[in-house]
Design a protein around this motif. Structure first.
Motif, short mmCIF file in Angstrom:
data_model
loop_
_atom_site.label_atom_id
_atom_site.label_comp_id
_atom_site.label_asym_id
_atom_site.label_seq_id
_atom_site.Cartn_x
_atom_site.Cartn_y
_atom_site.Cartn_z
N TYR A 292 7.77 12.07 -18.01
CA TYR A 292 8.07 11.33 -16.64
C TYR A 292 6.55 10.69 -17.36
CZ TYR A 292 11.39 14.47 -15.29
OH TYR A 292 12.41 15.60 -14.88
N GLN A 293 5.68 10.98 -17.53
CA GLN A 293 4.86 10.17 -17.57
C GLN A 293 4.40 8.43 -18.31
OE1 GLN A 293 0.85 12.03 -19.24
NE2 GLN A 293 1.39 13.82 -17.97
N HIS A 294 5.56 9.02 -19.53
CA HIS A 294 5.78 7.41 -20.03
C HIS A 294 6.41 6.48 -18.75
CE1 HIS A 294 5.28 8.65 -24.24
NE2 HIS A 294 5.79 10.22 -23.72
N ARG A 295 6.99 6.37 -18.26
CA ARG A 295 7.85 5.74 -18.04
C ARG A 295 6.41 5.20 -16.30
NH1 ARG A 295 12.56 4.93 -14.83
NH2 ARG A 295 12.79 4.59 -13.09
N VAL A 296 6.07 6.09 -15.66
CA VAL A 296 4.60 5.38 -14.96
C VAL A 296 3.96 4.54 -16.12
CG1 VAL A 296 3.16 5.87 -13.79
CG2 VAL A 296 4.80 7.43 -13.42
N LEU A 297 3.31 4.49 -17.09
CA LEU A 297 2.62 3.78 -17.83
C LEU A 297 3.04 2.31 -17.98
CD1 LEU A 297 1.48 6.64 -20.42
CD2 LEU A 297 -0.06 5.03 -18.37
N PHE A 298 4.92 2.55 -18.83
CA PHE A 298 5.56 1.75 -19.01
C PHE A 298 5.44 0.04 -17.61
CE2 PHE A 298 9.37 -1.45 -18.99
CZ PHE A 298 9.15 -1.53 -19.82
N TRP A 299 5.42 0.73 -16.78
CA TRP A 299 5.13 -0.54 -15.47
C TRP A 299 4.41 -0.77 -14.99
CZ3 TRP A 299 9.90 -2.86 -14.85
CH2 TRP A 299 11.24 -2.68 -15.16
N GLY A 300 3.20 0.25 -15.37
CA GLY A 300 2.11 0.41 -15.10
C GLY A 300 1.64 -1.09 -16.05
N ILE A 301 2.00 -1.28 -17.28
CA ILE A 301 1.46 -2.29 -18.23
C ILE A 301 2.27 -3.33 -18.31
CG2 ILE A 301 1.82 -2.52 -20.44
CD1 ILE A 301 1.20 0.48 -21.31
N ILE A 302 3.64 -3.18 -17.09
CA ILE A 302 3.80 -4.81 -17.34
C ILE A 302 3.46 -5.32 -15.96
CG2 ILE A 302 6.28 -5.71 -16.27
CD1 ILE A 302 6.47 -4.58 -19.21
N GLY A 303 3.08 -3.90 -15.02
CA GLY A 303 2.33 -4.69 -13.67
C GLY A 303 0.73 -5.29 -14.33
N ALA A 304 0.08 -4.56 -14.83
CA ALA A 304 -0.97 -4.53 -15.61
C ALA A 304 -1.13 -6.39 -16.65
CB ALA A 304 -1.78 -3.58 -16.18
N LEU A 305 0.15 -6.04 -17.18
CA LEU A 305 -0.20 -7.67 -17.40
C LEU A 305 -0.27 -8.78 -17.22
CD1 LEU A 305 2.19 -7.10 -20.99
CD2 LEU A 305 0.20 -7.32 -20.52
N VAL A 306 1.21 -8.77 -15.77
CA VAL A 306 0.78 -9.59 -14.48
C VAL A 306 -0.59 -9.36 -14.29
CG1 VAL A 306 2.54 -10.46 -12.58
CG2 VAL A 306 3.34 -9.58 -14.48
N MET A 307 -0.74 -8.91 -13.72
CA MET A 307 -2.27 -8.96 -12.68
C MET A 307 -3.34 -9.36 -13.26
SD MET A 307 -2.11 -5.81 -10.43
CE MET A 307 -2.04 -4.44 -11.50
N ARG A 308 -3.34 -9.07 -15.25
CA ARG A 308 -4.75 -9.70 -15.51
C ARG A 308 -4.60 -11.24 -15.65
NH1 ARG A 308 -7.91 -5.63 -18.52
NH2 ARG A 308 -7.89 -4.07 -16.95
N GLY A 309 -3.41 -11.50 -16.28
CA GLY A 309 -2.52 -12.54 -16.43
C GLY A 309 -3.32 -13.73 -14.46
N ILE A 310 -2.90 -13.00 -13.81
CA ILE A 310 -3.47 -14.17 -12.74
C ILE A 310 -4.88 -13.97 -12.42
CG2 ILE A 310 -3.38 -14.13 -10.43
CD1 ILE A 310 -0.67 -13.04 -10.58
N MET A 311 -5.67 -13.00 -13.13
CA MET A 311 -6.94 -12.76 -12.59
C MET A 311 -7.13 -14.00 -13.86
SD MET A 311 -7.80 -9.05 -12.01
CE MET A 311 -9.28 -8.66 -11.38
N ILE A 312 -6.67 -13.82 -15.00
CA ILE A 312 -8.26 -14.40 -16.51
C ILE A 312 -7.48 -15.72 -15.88
CG2 ILE A 312 -7.16 -15.47 -18.39
CD1 ILE A 312 -6.55 -12.32 -19.25
N GLY A 313 -6.49 -16.39 -15.37
CA GLY A 313 -5.97 -17.94 -15.03
C GLY A 313 -6.58 -17.95 -14.01
N ILE A 314 -7.33 -17.39 -12.63
CA ILE A 314 -8.15 -18.42 -11.79
C ILE A 314 -9.37 -17.91 -12.33
CG2 ILE A 314 -8.74 -17.42 -9.57
CD1 ILE A 314 -6.51 -16.27 -9.38
#
Length: 285
Positions: free
Chosen positions: A69-91
């Motif tokens: 089940y770790q694959h599922r957590v990591l998949f959605w975790g990375i999706i969230g990380a991409l969004v949050m990093r994108g926002i932080m980089i933009g700021i």
């Protein structure tokens, strides 16, 4: 073996982007400098992600998440990380463009963080139950005490509840935000080009899922890697604080300079880990 193949694929795609896409975007005049900036940023972010990998492994162990089940957590975790990093980089990019002095603040923060990491007791571990986001989630949403396979929610007696898997995901996401506070300022120490900052960060994060399964079982092997990462952060911070003084004294620093320093620090920290591991095995024998 599969994770190693995927990690190799992501690394190859990142290098292909550096050597074939960047020259087409920037032209031959700036291609070499921008390529080196991208590779330096990519290696920096990938190396800092290793620390994140080890923390994620501790989180999975704490919550007793089954490997399937770790694959599922990591998949959605990375999706969230991409969004949050994108926002932080933009700021961050907007702030650097408007207030150039903020780079000195980033530099001082990274230097402080790097020095602090050298003295953190690695046995302090991770305490997800003390995570403010986890506490808030438990207060706001009803949480079931049992896993429901890999689902983030479950229905009990007609009532929808969050499962511990959702709490694990929240913990992973909030942990990535903490690491991003270090890694995002660090990449601005390599380049202030928003495109290079964003793409090098995204390429490193996209390979994080496979990197986890490559490195998670070797946590004890990288005994001195934490100190190497601390030195990398301290070096980038010191570079950001002294860049104008150094340029006035000796001229602009070559684009490949930071890359060589980062690779050297990581190489010697891994080499020290290998030596330490061999000595530990001999002592146990």
């Amino acid at each position: 073996r599969e994770a190693l193949c995927w990690s190799t694929l992501w690394f190859s795609l990142s290098m292909a982007f550096a050597f074939f896409t960047i020259p087409g975007l920037y032209g031959s005049e700036f291609a070499d400098a921008k390529r080196i900036e991208f590779i330096t940023g990519y290696i920096l972010e990938l190396s800092l992600s290793m620390d994140n990998v080890f923390v994620i492994a501790l989180i999975f162990t704490f919550f007793k998440v089954k490997p399937k089940y770790q694959h599922r957590v990591l998949f959605w975790g990375i999706i969230g990380a991409l969004v949050m990093r994108g926002i932080m980089i933009g700021i961050g990019a907007a702030a650097v463009h408007r207030f150039e002095w903020i780079l000195y603040f980033f530099g001082a923060f990274l230097l402080f963080t790097g020095i602090k990491m050298l003295f953190i007791d690695e046995e302090d571990g991770v305490e997800p139950e003390k995570n403010p986001l986890v506490k808030l989630a438990r207060k706001v949403f009803p949480v079931h005490d049992q896993f429901d396979k890999g689902h983030f929610t479950t229905v009990i007696n007609g009532k929808r509840l969050m499962t511990p898997m959702a709490i694990v995901l929240l913990t992973v996401e909030s942990t990535d935000v903490v690491f991003a506070v270090d890694s995002v300022p660090a990449i601005f120490g390599v380049t202030t080009d928003p495109f290079i900052v964003f793409t090098s960060n995204m390429c490193a994060i996209l390979g994080l899922r496979s990197l986890y399964f490559v490195l998670a079982s070797a946590i004890d092997f990288f005994h001195y890697l934490k100190y190497g990462l601390a030195l990398v952060l301290a070096f980038i911070g010191l570079k950001m604080l002294t860049v104008h003084w150094v340029e006035n004294m000796w001229g602009p620093m070559p684009a490949w300079g930071p890359l060589l320093v980062i690779i050297a620090i990581l190489f010697f920290s891994i080499l020290a880990s290998i030596i330490w591991s061999d000595r530990s095995v001999k002592k146990s024998d």
